[in-house]
Enzyme design. Structure first.
Site, PDB file in Angstrom:
ATOM      1  N   LYS A 175     -10.517  77.282  76.783  1.00 48.10           N
ATOM      2  CA  LYS A 175     -10.867  78.381  75.875  1.00 48.10           C
ATOM      3  C   LYS A 175     -11.917  77.861  74.907  1.00 48.10           C
ATOM      4  O   LYS A 175     -11.616  77.158  73.949  1.00 48.10           O
ATOM      5  CB  LYS A 175      -9.619  78.832  75.123  1.00 48.10           C
ATOM      6  N   GLU A 250      -6.679  67.120  67.820  1.00 47.75           N
ATOM      7  CA  GLU A 250      -7.767  66.333  67.241  1.00 47.75           C
ATOM      8  C   GLU A 250      -8.364  67.197  66.139  1.00 47.75           C
ATOM      9  O   GLU A 250      -9.008  68.204  66.424  1.00 47.75           O
ATOM     10  CB  GLU A 250      -8.794  65.990  68.337  1.00 47.75           C
ATOM     11  N   GLU A 384     -12.304  68.481  53.589  1.00 48.58           N
ATOM     12  CA  GLU A 384     -13.329  68.368  54.630  1.00 48.58           C
ATOM     13  C   GLU A 384     -14.351  69.482  54.412  1.00 48.58           C
ATOM     14  O   GLU A 384     -13.998  70.658  54.346  1.00 48.58           O
ATOM     15  CB  GLU A 384     -12.696  68.519  56.017  1.00 48.58           C
TER      16      GLU A 384
END
Ligand code: NDP
Length: 492
Positions: A175, A250, A384
């Site tokens: 996907k 991840e 982040e």
């Protein structure tokens, strides 16, 4: 406009409800094309085809040497289409063509590596207490694997997931991100040309929710492999709980680069810039926090500010471009908002800090940005950013550098620059991160494991670890001299 199509059960086809979604060029937000928009029903169809291909075969029982031959052929086809892959990545993602060319080469290398690994020994035999028993372990494919990938490395992330998954005999459903669907279409055209059994490798376009979520939540999917944001990773993990599927994640990072005073300043400076500005900083392992030893900090920072201001920012298709636009307007705004928060929270802006007002205003560009003297609690220090924003800090001792580098919820990557080999090893061993570098940055190889500590995820991709994460371990005990146990006296 003909939409990019799903590839389900060995056939290109449009989503059952027939909706489409545009994908854009971040250079100017012009429409590049449309992709079919899968919903639950399409995901169910993909899962059913993969289930059939896995449960009835032939893919999991195809001899490893034949699986390898197909993956080697795919690697060759990726090589011969490398220019088109690179063109699509640059137009759809924005990254400079030079980087996109590396991605295409790395994708082929990844398929080649796992093709080779498929035929290598994977089991063990054990000396056990009973000399009449041969104890062995074998590795077997997990089953149906959902693979959800992000928009920053569309081709490469597809390769990191499909190559080990297929090599180990799993049936994979990829996907892609709805933002960057283009290169996956070419990859699956090549998969079709190679000729995998229907249901072994499938492509499912559509939004994270419902298409990706349908894979994560299905009881008929055995493993979900995800690369993306930490918040989405949490949702995937929660959705996967139902059937206790295998999960590898991840996720994001806030990776430190520690520079000691003994370095060659040009080497360290260029690497510090490469660590954050490669891929526009939209890289999970981006070196977004720079720690400089005090005696070199002032000179280093003034050079860094000038050199960052000189980065060639523009159309990725130009060979001399060093940094391209961010993926979407929304992401550009998120990055600019974080930059604003840095200014409000008292950090010192050394360069950049804005979008562009020239011809680049129609694209999603953000200037290469460097902050210094940010308070430890500032959002730019802790969150982040996923953009070209570097936060520099100054340290006095090795202990202090390590402690501050580790003061983050993330643990994906990190680097140290020093000529002192023992110190380099000391610092790296104390750094709580899964991917590390000494006197370099970003280097990634199909042969070596990739993944994070702490909230950067778990499980490893690449290398033998990446292959193992697509296998179950089966124990087999064989009695070499079958005889009665003698426990039950009366067997009649
Ligand atoms: P996401 O994590 O949302 O997207 C990654 C992939 O997950 C895409 O394929 C996306 O599909 C899919 N997805 C999104 N929501 C769901 C869901 N509920 N269930 C299943 N799949 C889902 O990243 P974003 O694009 O929103 O970026 C957000 C932040 O994540 C970035 O700012 C960055 O900090 C981080 N990030 C980290 C990456 C990394 O490499 N570690 C890569 C990308 C982002 P779709 O795009 O089609 O919605």
């Amino acid at each position: 406009m003909k939409p990019l199509q799903n590839y389900l059960d060995g056939k290109f086809q449009e989503a059952r409800e027939g909706g489409t979604r545009e994908y854009l060029n971040p250079l100017d937000n012009s429409v590049l094309g449309v992709a079919t928009e899968s919903k639950q029903e399409d995901a169910d169809a993909a899962i059913a085809a993969a289930r059939k291909a896995f449960d009835e075969g032939p893919w999991p029982w195809t001899p490893a040497v034949e699986r390898a031959a197909k993956l080697f052929k795919l690697a060759d086809l990726i090589d011969s289409n490398a220019e088109e892959f690179a063109r699509r990545e640059t137009l759809n993602n924005g990254k400079p063509l030079r980087e996109a060319k590396y991605d295409a080469a790395d994708a082929a290398a990844c398929f080649r590596y796992y093709a080779g690994l498929a035929t290598k020994p994977h089991g063990q035999t054990y000396e056990v207490g009973d000399p009449n028993v041969l104890a062995q372990s074998v590795r077997e494919p997990i089953g149906v694997c959902g693979q959800i990938i992000p928009w920053n490395y569309p081709l490469l992330m597809a390769s990191w997931k499909l190559a080990p998954g297929l090599a180990a005999g799993n049936c994979c459903i990829l996907k892609p991100s709805e933002l960057t669907p283009w290169s996956a279409q070419l990859l699956f055209e090549l998969i079709d040309e190679v000729g995998f059994p229907p249901g072994a490798a499938q492509l499912l376009y559509g939004a994270g929710d419902p298409a990706g979520m349908a894979l994560a939540a299905s009881d008929w999917v055995d493993k979900i492999a995800f690369t993306g944001g930490t918040a989405t990773g949490r949702k995937i993990m929660q959705a996967a709980v139902g059937n206790l599927k295998r999960v590898t994640l991840e996720l994001g990072g806030k990776s430190p680069v520690i520079v000691f005073a003994d370095v060659d300043p040009d080497v360290a400076l260029e690497h510090a810039m490469w660590a954050i500005f490669a891929g526009q900083g939209e890289v999970c392992n981006a070196g977004s926090r720079l720690f400089l030893e005090r005696s070199i900090a002032e000179e280093f920072l003034s050079r860094l500010a000038v050199a960052s201001g000189n980065v060639v920012v523009g159309d990725g298709m130009n060979e001399d471009t060093e940094m391209g636009p961010l993926i979407t307007r929304a992401h550009q705004k998120k990055v600019l908002d974080l930059i604003e928060s840095g200014k409000q929270e008292g950090a010192e802006l050394l360069c950049g800090g804005s979008a562009y007002t020239d011809a680049r205003a129609s694209g999603n560009f953000v200037q290469p940005t460097v902050f210094a003297n940010a308070p430890a609690h500032a959002r730019i220090v802790r969150e982040e950013i996923f953009g070209p924003v570097l936060v520099a800090e100054v340290f006095d001792t090795e202990d202090e550098a390590v402690a501050r580098a580790n003061d983050t919820i993330y643990g994906l990557a990190g680097a140290v620059f020093t000529k002192d080999g023992a110190r380099a090893q000391r610092v790296i061993r104390r750094m709580r991160a899964g991917i590390t570098w000494i006197n370099t940055f970003h280097l990634t190889f199909a042969e070596a494991p990739w993944g994070g500590y702490k909230q950067s995820g778990f499980g490893r991709e690449l290398g033998t670890y990446g292959y193992e994460s697509y296998t179950e371990v089966k124990q087999i005990n064989t009695h070499l001299n079958p005889q009665r146990i003698g426990w039950f006296k009366n067997l009649s």
